[in-house]
Enzyme design. Structure first.
Site, PDB file in Angstrom:
ATOM      1  CB  VAL A 258     -15.820   0.354  24.195  1.00 25.74           C
ATOM      2  CG1 VAL A 258     -15.998   0.036  25.675  1.00 25.74           C
ATOM      3  CG2 VAL A 258     -17.060  -0.059  23.420  1.00 25.74           C
ATOM      4  CD  GLU A 259      -9.903  -0.710  24.508  1.00 23.80           C
ATOM      5  OE1 GLU A 259      -8.776  -0.422  24.965  1.00 23.80           O
ATOM      6  OE2 GLU A 259     -10.102  -1.675  23.744  1.00 23.80           O
TER       7      GLU A 259
END
Length: 464
Positions: A258-259
């Site tokens: 996600v990052e």
């Protein structure tokens, strides 16, 4: 008259007898004992280990009908608020007690809040006499002097629970430069769009001021990004403490889907290796080559330099009486009065312990009623790592350094203003409503926590 005299005489004898018994069971430790042994005796005599440990060895009468409910409540609430076992272990081994534990013990002794009246009325030897109180406070002071020397502070402030930030920490300047470049390098992300600085920009006080940060492909994270400034002073990294060191922390986001979304550090090293000039300089510092360990070590070395000494409050602690206004000084007194300086202790004014979010009121219940957000995995806090039920909803206490620049607040980024954060902390952590005028003075005090980076007052180019 004779009967009355006998009754009075009997009553006097009874009172004297009680006094003799009380004195016998509530004698202070022998002053010839080492200070740690005196402290241990006071903690044991005070019954602290009964209510502040996971599995206390309770007396037999704790199972009796009337006593069981009262003692059970004391144990439940006591252990929830403070686990004393690490402190007792450190005492026995002659090691450093956590600064937060020191501050908590000191504050409850000064306030006379522990042990509870309902406890020491039934356990006479547990109450704190003036002599015992003096011993405890002397131990706290001596322990700080030994393990947390406050050399930067003026003499009158050397025993404060908060210490000034040092002007520098030891680093390798060559590795710092490499780490600085890596911190700002989007090649650490899978699609070349995200760097560490995307969420922790230097010019925006080490945060992005978003509730949740934007990751690769426009995905949103699930927890508020803490500042990278002064993170070197945290005892662990991340809200849930899953990283023990700065290097461990630096290893997380690049591989988080996600990052930053990279598949592996081998993939990252491959992209970086295509840069011949950078590779040459990197290998000079790290002959073993580019890998997870060396890349994250360089980033960590740079992050050690992200410190902000010489805030107005630090200058005040160092002896500059003009550094704070009268209202800010009063705000500091209120800050301590409301127990804020217990959890927000040490150099970083936080980052030294895990604390329960909602110690005195149900934060998550109220939040979900007001915001309709529902609980998320990120709300579990430390429990996500330990699966120990006591750790549910416990988070690493955030630093209050530069707090005026790092909105929004709390792990969920749900509080937009500092005033509201202060008001809610008093409600949920202390169990007291803080009047508006005191909230404002504490806010002014926290404004004085903005320090200097590379000799200039830290700013945030974002507008609140």
């Amino acid at each position: 008259m004779k009967k009355t005299s006998k009754i009075l005489l009997g009553g006097a004898v009874f009172v004297v007898g009680l006094a003799v018994i009380y004195r016998a069971v509530n004698t202070a430790p022998d002053s010839s004992l080492p200070i740690n042994e005196q402290m241990t005796q006071i903690m044991n005599d005070g019954g602290c280990v009964f209510c502040h440990t996971e599995k206390p060895d309770l007396p037999f009468y704790a199972k009796l009908p009337v006593a069981s409910s009262l003692i059970g409540k004391h144990v439940e609430e006591g252990y929830k608020a403070f686990d004393i076992e690490p402190m007792m272990k450190a005492l026995a081994e002659g090691k450093a007690v956590n600064e937060v534990d020191l501050a908590k013990v000191e504050k409850c002794v000064i306030d006379g809040t522990m042990p509870l009246v309902s406890y020491y009325l039934a356990h006479w030897g547990s109450s704190l006499t003036s002599t015992k109180t003096d011993i405890v406070l002397d131990w706290v002071k001596r322990h700080r002097e030994q393990f947390y020397p406050n050399d930067l502070a003026a003499a009158e402030f050397k025993n404060e629970p908060i210490r000034p930030i040092p002007d520098s920490v030891a680093v390798d300047p060559v590795k710092v430069q490499l780490g600085k470049e890596l911190y700002h390098d989007t090649r650490l992300s899978g699609d070349g769009t995200i760097s560490c600085a995307s969420c922790h920009a230097i010019e925006t006080a080490g945060v992005d001021n978003h509730k949740f940060s934007d990751g690769i492909g426009g995905q949103l994270g699930g927890i508020n990004a803490p500042t990278s400034y002064n993170s070197v002073f945290n005892f662990v990294q991340f809200w849930d403490g899953r990283a023990a060191t700065l290097a461990d922390q630096a290893a997380g986001p690049p591989l988080n889907p996600v990052e930053m979304g990279s598949a592996s550090f081998e993939e990252i090293a491959g992209r970086l290796a295509a840069d011949a000039e950078f590779t040459k300089r990197f290998l000079a510092a790290y002959p073993e080559g580019m890998n997870e360990k060396t890349i994250t070590d360089a980033i960590a070395e740079y992050e050690k330099t992200l410190i902000t000494p010489n805030s107005p409050f630090d200058r005040y602690l160092k002896g500059d009486k003009e550094a704070l206004t009268a209202e800010q000084i009063e705000g500091y007194a209120i800050f301590k009065e409301y127990n804020c300086a217990t959890c927000h202790a040490g150099v970083n004014m936080g980052g030294l312990s895990y604390e329960l979010m909602g110690k005195r009121a149900d934060y998550f219940k109220d939040r979900d009623v007001n915001v309709k957000s529902g609980l998320t995995d990120s709300d579990n806090g430390r429990w996500a790592q330990t699966k120990v039920e006591r750790d549910r909803y416990r988070f690493k206490t955030p630093s209050l350094r530069n707090i005026a620049l790092t909105w929004p607040y709390y792990h969920d980024g749900s509080v937009p203003t500092l005033e509201k954060a202060i008001e809610m902390m008093s409600q949920y952590q202390v169990g007291r409503e803080m009047p508006a005028d005191k909230v404002q003075k504490v806010k002014l005090f926290l404004d004085a926590q903005t320090g200097q980076y590379q000799g200039k007052t830290l700013t945030n180019t974002n507008k609140q």
